[in-house]
Design a protein around this motif. Structure first.
Motif, short mmCIF file in Angstrom:
data_model
loop_
_atom_site.label_atom_id
_atom_site.label_comp_id
_atom_site.label_asym_id
_atom_site.label_seq_id
_atom_site.Cartn_x
_atom_site.Cartn_y
_atom_site.Cartn_z
N TYR A 116 0.81 -1.21 0.00
CA TYR A 116 0.00 0.00 0.00
C TYR A 116 0.85 1.28 0.00
O TYR A 116 0.51 2.27 0.63
CB TYR A 116 -0.98 -0.01 1.18
CG TYR A 116 -1.91 -1.20 1.13
CD1 TYR A 116 -2.92 -1.28 0.18
CD2 TYR A 116 -1.73 -2.29 1.99
CE1 TYR A 116 -3.76 -2.39 0.10
CE2 TYR A 116 -2.56 -3.41 1.92
CZ TYR A 116 -3.56 -3.45 0.96
OH TYR A 116 -4.38 -4.55 0.88
N SER A 119 -1.44 4.76 -3.78
CA SER A 119 -2.88 4.77 -3.55
C SER A 119 -3.66 4.18 -4.72
O SER A 119 -4.75 3.64 -4.54
CB SER A 119 -3.36 6.20 -3.29
OG SER A 119 -3.08 7.04 -4.41
N THR A 156 -1.10 -4.89 -10.12
CA THR A 156 -1.30 -4.99 -8.67
C THR A 156 -1.16 -6.46 -8.26
O THR A 156 -1.54 -7.37 -8.99
CB THR A 156 -2.69 -4.49 -8.26
OG1 THR A 156 -3.69 -5.29 -8.90
CG2 THR A 156 -2.87 -3.04 -8.64
N HIS A 240 -2.60 -5.38 -2.41
CA HIS A 240 -1.64 -5.06 -1.36
C HIS A 240 -0.33 -4.47 -1.87
O HIS A 240 0.37 -3.79 -1.12
CB HIS A 240 -1.36 -6.28 -0.48
CG HIS A 240 -0.92 -7.50 -1.23
ND1 HIS A 240 -1.81 -8.48 -1.63
CD2 HIS A 240 0.30 -7.92 -1.64
CE1 HIS A 240 -1.15 -9.45 -2.24
NE2 HIS A 240 0.12 -9.13 -2.27
N GLN A 241 0.02 -4.71 -3.12
CA GLN A 241 1.27 -4.15 -3.63
C GLN A 241 1.16 -3.80 -5.11
O GLN A 241 0.43 -4.45 -5.87
CB GLN A 241 2.43 -5.14 -3.45
CG GLN A 241 2.92 -5.28 -2.02
CD GLN A 241 3.90 -6.44 -1.87
OE1 GLN A 241 3.65 -7.52 -2.37
NE2 GLN A 241 5.00 -6.20 -1.17
N THR A 304 -10.45 -2.93 1.36
CA THR A 304 -9.00 -3.08 1.60
C THR A 304 -8.54 -2.38 2.89
O THR A 304 -7.37 -2.51 3.26
CB THR A 304 -8.19 -2.52 0.42
OG1 THR A 304 -8.41 -1.11 0.31
CG2 THR A 304 -8.59 -3.21 -0.87
N GLN A 308 -4.84 -2.61 4.77
CA GLN A 308 -3.94 -1.46 4.84
C GLN A 308 -3.51 -1.19 6.28
O GLN A 308 -2.33 -0.95 6.55
CB GLN A 308 -4.62 -0.22 4.25
CG GLN A 308 -4.88 -0.30 2.76
CD GLN A 308 -5.54 0.95 2.23
OE1 GLN A 308 -5.12 2.07 2.53
NE2 GLN A 308 -6.60 0.79 1.44
N ASN A 336 0.32 10.42 -4.37
CA ASN A 336 -0.90 9.79 -3.87
C ASN A 336 -1.99 10.83 -3.63
O ASN A 336 -3.17 10.59 -3.92
CB ASN A 336 -0.61 9.03 -2.57
CG ASN A 336 0.16 7.75 -2.81
OD1 ASN A 336 0.15 7.20 -3.90
ND2 ASN A 336 0.84 7.26 -1.78
#
Length: 344
Positions: A116, A119, A156, A240-241, A304, A308, A336
């Motif tokens: 994370y 954004s 992602t 998540h990434q 999510t 986070q 972000n």
């Protein structure tokens, strides 16, 4: 058979590289073109391969009297870790490696591995295109023998599992999840409640099929290109990434290029980045369609926020351990904010 092919390729690469290592230099010698070898771990229809083929055509069009570019897909030159080592020594000139793997060579890459960190994809792309953000990271491995020359979109990373859908971090409890071989990813899984199982990408399908692991985390194309969707039926967009793949080059080779040659190579790296990113959009759409219609994969869209919050300690510990990266981290946060999605 695959292992034999890999060993043969590695042996041939080492032998062919002797000319470079013994001082043939970076330009054509005695009328012979220098071979530029590039390795990666994706299939021939993957956006990364298509981008590298565009790079190959460009370099040979501009410098074809001096260089012959050869692109080796599907781990033909070894695993990512092995290819990075070959690039370090100059046995091959370039390879594509995950940012997570590069964390083991330079702790600066830890930043881009943070869960994370970005954004959304717009902030991710803008930040990665900003050389004031990437250069301190990309140049941090010069003493290790290589340097990053461009980034590639890997989308992602999300969890996908064999039997159990993931809607909250609590759903990961007790599950063995394959992660990339990075300390950050192992700690991420601990914070989320799962059991991290680091392993090379080429081992994942067999591990899923034999139930050594319960799931993995990657982008949508791992379901189709690598067959993981044949085993895993739940794909959860926890997002998540957003970890880039990185094209790295042997530093001695890059440093030995003339100014004119380096300018052409830099133009080629930009072309690679552009083509790969364009192909990525199309490939993701096709992968999702195929995963649903042919593999029976169910796509889930959890909230999510809990994920986070669980991962926030990783941000704090990284900044505490590496305060010199805080200005880069802050610059990413500005992107972000700039690309913040409007609240509904």
């Amino acid at each position: 058979m695959k292992m034999m092919s890999r060993l043969t390729a590695l042996t041939l690469t080492a032998v062919l590289a002797l000319g470079t290592l013994s001082g043939c230099g970076n330009t054509a010698s005695s009328g012979h073109k220098q071979i530029i070898r590039i390795g990666h771990n994706q299939s021939t229809n993957h956006p990364t391969h298509l981008g590298l083929k565009a790079f190959e055509s460009f370099i040979e069009e501009k410098l074809g009297d001096q260089y012959n570019v050869e692109v080796y897909p599907s781990e033909l030159l070894g695993s990512q870790n092995e290819m990075v080592q070959l690039t370090q020594t100059g046995a091959i000139n370039f390879c594509v490696a995950s940012n997570s793997l590069l964390e083991t060579f330079s702790s600066n890459y830890t930043l881009f591995n943070l869960p994370y960190l970005f954004s959304n994809s717009e902030a991710y792309h803008a930040a990665m295109d900003d050389t004031s953000i990437t250069d301190p990271i990309f140049k941090s491995t010069q003493q290790a023998g290589f340097e990053a020359v461009t980034w590639l979109d890997a989308g992602t990373r999300n969890f996908y599992t064999v039997n159990k859908p993931i809607n909250t971090p609590a759903d990961l409890k007790g599950l063995k999840i394959r992660v990339q071989q990075s300390p950050t990813n192992v700690e991420m899984m601990r914070l989320l409640g799962g059991a991290a199982t680091p392993m090379g990408f080429g081992e994942v399908y067999t591990a899923l099929q034999s139930k050594i692991i319960d799931g993995a985390e990657n982008n949508e194309m791992s379901l189709t290109d690598n067959g993981h969707g044949d085993v895993c039926k739940y794909y959860s967009y926890d997002m998540h990434q957003m970890i880039p793949d990185i094209l790295i080059g042997n530093f001695a080779f890059l440093n030995g290029l003339s100014d004119d040659e380096r300018a052409i190579f830099e133009e080629g790296f930009q072309l690679l980045n552009q083509v790969q990113r364009e192909e990525w959009v199309t490939a993701v759409e096709k992968a999702k369609e195929r995963a649903v219609n042919e593999q029976g994969v169910q796509f889930l869209y959890p909230d999510t926020r809990a994920f986070q919050e669980a991962c926030q300690p990783l941000h704090e510990s990284m900044l505490k351990a590496q305060p010199d990266l805080e200005p880069i981290y802050d610059a990413i946060q500005k992107y972000n904010e700039l690309y913040q999605e409007p609240q509904s």
